[in-house]
Design an enzyme around this catalytic site. Sequence first.
Site, short mmCIF file in Angstrom:
data_model
loop_
_atom_site.label_atom_id
_atom_site.label_comp_id
_atom_site.label_asym_id
_atom_site.label_seq_id
_atom_site.Cartn_x
_atom_site.Cartn_y
_atom_site.Cartn_z
N GLU A 198 0.81 -1.21 0.00
CA GLU A 198 0.00 0.00 0.00
C GLU A 198 0.85 1.27 0.00
O GLU A 198 0.51 2.25 -0.68
CB GLU A 198 -0.94 -0.01 1.21
CG GLU A 198 -2.13 -0.95 1.07
CD GLU A 198 -1.77 -2.40 1.33
OE1 GLU A 198 -2.62 -3.28 1.05
OE2 GLU A 198 -0.65 -2.66 1.82
N HIS A 242 -11.04 -5.52 8.30
CA HIS A 242 -11.86 -5.49 7.10
C HIS A 242 -13.11 -4.63 7.28
O HIS A 242 -13.86 -4.45 6.33
CB HIS A 242 -12.30 -6.92 6.71
CG HIS A 242 -11.18 -7.82 6.32
ND1 HIS A 242 -10.30 -8.34 7.24
CD2 HIS A 242 -10.80 -8.27 5.11
CE1 HIS A 242 -9.42 -9.11 6.60
NE2 HIS A 242 -9.70 -9.07 5.32
#
Length: 357
Positions: free
Chosen positions: A82, A151
């Site tokens: 990322e 998540h």
Amino acid sequence: MTIAHEDVRVDAAHPQTPAAPTVQTMTMAAALNRALADAIEADPDVVVFGEDVGALGGVFRITDGLTARYGEDRCFDTPLAESGIVGTAVGMAMNGMRPVIEMQFDAFALPAFEQVVSHVAKLGNRTRGALRMPMVIRIPTGGGIGGVEHHCDSSEAYYAHTPGLTVVCPSTPQDAYSLLRAAIASPDPVIFLEPKKLYWTKGEVDTSIVTAIGSARIAREGADVTLISYGSSVATCLEAAEIAAAEGRSVQVIDVRTLTPIDDATITAAVRSTGRAVVVAEAPGFASVASEIQSRVFERCFEFLEAPVRKVTGFDTPFAPPKFEHWYLPDADRVLDALDTLHFDEDAHDETTGGAR
């Protein structure tokens, strides 16, 4: 009292040219996909990239078909890194491109957080405007899908706290399309939060509408109390408003849409018109966007308030396991319980409804 922001019907890439209305019913996921496709077609500098966004079409299939239609130069996969994804986007934006990057899940973006706060948010200020950061970081956010921790986080407060970032969170397919087009057209960096719970909700989308970043909307008119929310919690507020209406209370719902810069004018006018307010969001309540909205309402509306401004949020704990998330996420009952603390004239209420809830 009527407070309204009119949406501007223009093409995001050519704001001087009105676009022909095109209305279709689609899911929020499809609306986001359409916005990306339209932006790619409208501007050769727009590129879309991230983990599995190419052939797979992304975890939630938001980029489905873009690589096949426009080629790997316009939509491509990246390594699972990322910070590298954001760093690459920074370099592209510095050189005149308009990168739109996808983080697979909310907490997956945290390894890139240093890049976001140290470079994405600050380069414009650091260079006195010589370098702009026309880039969008798309982040699926929130719960409601039965996911585990990492998540289902709600990370909006981190980004909203960072000067230099615009933070957007739509609640409808229309706003998902319109706000994403506006975000991509922006000369400055936008954190675009997409409520995962809403990806499969449907609504009408007019692709000629571009919603102005920084404008809230009145999702429901009402005279007795104002509910203020954003993202997936807007639907919760609308559900609570329907139940309250059956009990004789007129509930106004404000969809903030842009968390920063926030539309103080619409929120303030709405609360002043009702004298009561509840802020609703699924993120933990401590040091949250909900807390900031609550504070701003107190500062701007104190002399108009009939009761303290309440907030209904997620709990100050890590996100609950899938079987317990329905206890964690704010629901209509919790919102209605908050409404019951707002010092209504219960005698008048009883005459209207035959008794309070």
